[in-house]
Design an enzyme around this catalytic site. Structure first.
Site: not given
Lengths: 483, 483
Positions: A221, A430, A464
């Site tokens: 991330s 995601d 995610h």
């Protein structure tokens, strides 16, 4: 003017014969909204016990057992290390440096005598240095299952360092820190920072520790952004790069989602232009922002499986009579709503609002295209020979079909990473860091001449958050790449 | 403890030789936030001129020319018709009926003597009856380019009726209406309503107009839900159904996005549990909610093309010096941010907050699976023979690959629509009503035995808003299906 026809059996009953019951209760009673009252109730609790901000009334363990949730434990200030640097830190966007700064960090494993086994683990937006439990702090860390003997980051082999990022609120200097010039909290006098600034601060810590070269820079991330930025700033000091569910160029749709969060937060009157440290924190705005964020962290397909259209179980006192359908509520009623509500509630007093604003802005600003980087007065600290790599696409990897127009610009910008073996891993479900962006990172690196790019794409429904949950596949790819 | 190494040329400048300039201005000046001040400024304007709520300070024409935007004009109350029904309206979720109700509507074209050329056009969440300009109100309508002689809804052939939905605020009865029992605004004493209730109210208007059978029921987005609900409630009174970018079963991810909007709106102190009609409207909450909604209406790929990572042009007063990089702002700075900000600002005083809450909740509640419908005491007004259609999958269409588990339940629920020719149209870039949901509607109808399902999928980057913008493809499919 009224038209009274037989439309359905139930309508007809109300027309033919009796006047329907027009209960005064429908209009006379003022409805109440527990989800709105929760904000005032929370504020009262904070007023009564200001230290509640260090001990929220809900915790992750209260979350329903319906699906996997990553741990989110705030670190114990007594158990992380703090590196205090009293020299200024140059910043990407500010003419003035930070006069001094702290970096909070924790470590796992043993530093080898030659200090060549160091992995710098970068965090996502709101995480602390507490990536895994330590003897001093046995609380579960945010990557607990990925760090340890024989795990993805194998502490039998590596010495792992994880820092709270610059701008954060878990020990490193950020907007909640005291400005040495005014001796007050920075608040929004804190300068806008960049991923590169965060990485510079971390490398000052590495300098302090005498670590000249990392075995690997690892992140997911926002951590993936830092991981790439580390390789860019210090190509000769980074052995390998791992970028999981990240990007080299924040997309407008991700900016949009973070903008929506900042907007609701800054509109909370408690935010007070960022100067709330002597008063009440913007807990309502934080809750609302976290609800929005949570939508971007998971996926529709997961919610289909996990919650579907199921409603929250009603307490006995609210149960409807057997012959009436359950009356829907305007407050959370579907399980997906109670899930988001819970995620917001359990987070809203744990993290500093200004840190959220500054760090999410730093994510928006991240852009490794050459045109963006060259406007920033940033340059890699490397010998210039490294930068002569051919920018034509690597022969071993054909150019991608339908590349975005900026891909050559991105490849040009990422040239300093051309000689660093890199793992790029993405997740098809995601919606925040889309799989197209993962391919873009890999494509740009290859186009920049990097012949050592490993690329993986994972399926699954965790979106995610997969990087926090999928030990088998994410962990396996990391372990394979590092060995 | 500080570690001072040569890290980059700029850092080294601040270390070697001079003490860097530590400007007091960094810390002494209180920053200001125009995007936050905008909320207070708007409130002051409303206080000074309460009728501002009927005349917002920004309008759609001020939007940048960077891409297509659908018109959003509020109708002129003097130019729509109002059908007043003084008989009660049974409601899906409330034990008490609405004692009476109004439906605002407009029409285009000429009603045939046999009244067999009527198209009932259903609106999306926030639209009014003003779908196209009329002689009485020449303002552009929300589907201006789709309605007229030779257009998708051809006024040379059809008589088109468009109603403001029950629960709305543009002439039909909704939370902002006066409760006849208390002679005050309903506010949140308004009962929770369903798509079926909206359609029932519209069919009471059709009864009044003497229209026994529709040539077609047409709708997009929430209008598609109503269009399907009309066919379900009145299978013998609906000749054809058009469902564009809709669903027969709201997904948890769409519920999540609408929940986020309701949450920010209801947290606005001005909302006051829904009783704000004698005070200030929750304009800040409305702006924030509309920003979130706008994210769901378009698509990332469109924003990539339209805005990319470009920043707003700076006014001369804010221009940085040539040798310093532009300092990023925490308020809207990227064009995508100013776009969302503008969309929120221009909407926040146009629409009633409670209408948004009630109608978005009605969307969440929409579920045509048999198990959901059978809990509601609703039934189609039809002869039972219609309902004996075989539920095995139609021979002409093989069953879909990987259908959701609830598809047979949905097919069972949609059996009343088995004999109505139906057009289902979806858009691949739609993130709110995904293309999977469009396939699901078509699959369920075919599985219910409907051999007259036309199914189209459009590409393009306009996301959910495609139905408002793509006259060529959406309009073409409609025209072909209706002819």
């Amino acid at each position: 003017m009224s038209s009274l026809r037989l439309i359905s059996p139930r309508i007809s009953r109300s027309i033919c014969g009796q006047t329907p019951r027009l209960s005064r209760s429908l209009s006379a009673k003022r409805p109440h909204f527990p989800c709105v009252e929760a904000h005032a109730a929370r504020e009262s609790r904070i007023r009564a016990a200001p230290r509640l901000s260090a001990s929220p009334s809900t915790n992750p363990e209260q979350l329903s057992d319906s699906g996997p949730e990553p741990p989110y434990a705030r670190p114990n200030p007594k158990t992380y290390h703090i590196y205090r640097d009293s020299a200024p830190l140059h910043l990407t966007y500010s003419p003035d440096p930070l006069p001094s700064f702290d970096v909070a960090y924790e470590t796992w494993g043993t530093l080898s005598p030659s200090k060549d086994n160091v992995i710098l683990l970068h965090t996502g937006l709101s995480a602390s240095s507490h990536a895994a439990s330590t003897p001093a702090n046995p609380a579960e860390g945010w990557w607990e299952k990925f760090i340890g003997p024989g795990k993805a980051l194998d502490t039998n082999q590596f010495y792992i360092i994880c820092c709270n990022v610059l701008g954060g609120c878990y020990g490193s200097t950020g907007p909640s820190s005291t400005d040495p010039l005014t001796e007050k909290h920075y608040g929004t006098n804190f300068p806008v920072i960049s991923m590169f600034d965060m990485v510079q601060a971390q490398f000052r810590l590495l300098d302090h520790l005498g670590v000249n070269k990392l075995y690997a820079s690892v992140g997911s991330s926002m951590g993936a952004m830092q991981s790439l930025a580390a390789g860019w700033l210090f190509p000769e000091r980074v052995g390998k790069v791992i970028s999981i569910s990240g990007t080299a160029r924040s997309s407008p749709s991700a900016v949009a989602m973070r903008f929506a969060q900042r907007s609701v937060l800054m509109a909370d009157p408690n935010w007070n232009n960022g100067f709330y440290y002597d008063g009440l924190p913007p807990h309502t705005g934080m809750k609302l922002a976290r609800q929005i964020a949570t939508i971007t962290y998971r996926s529709g397909p997961e919610w289909d499986l996990r919650f579907g259209r199921r409603l929250r179980p009603l307490p006995e006192s609210e149960e409807p009579s057997p012959d009436a359908p359950r009356s829907p509520a305007l407050c959370p009623d579907f399980l997906i709503e109670t899930y988001l509500d819970h995620q917001g509630e359990q987070f809203c007093l744990k993290y500093d609002a200004n840190s959220l604003i500054y760090i999410s802005k730093a994510m928006d600003l991240f852009d490794m295209t050459n045109s963006a980087l060259s406007s920033l007065n940033l340059r890699p600290s490397t010998s210039s020979s490294l930068l002569t790599t051919n920018t034509s696409h690597s022969k071993s990897h054909p150019p991608p079909a339908n590349p975005p127009a900026y891909l050559p610009d991105l490849a040009e910008g990422m040239k300093p990473l051309a000689n660093i073996p890199t793992l790029v891993l993405g997740v098809q479900s995601d919606i925040l860091f889309t799989v197209e962006q993962q391919r873009e990172v890999a494509d740009a690196l290859r186009m920049a001449g990097n012949d050592n790019v490993s690329y993986y794409e994972l399926g699954g429904v965790w979106g995610h958050d997969t990087f926090l949950l999928d030990v088998l596949n994410v962990g396996g790819a990391i372990r394979g790449f590092l060995s």
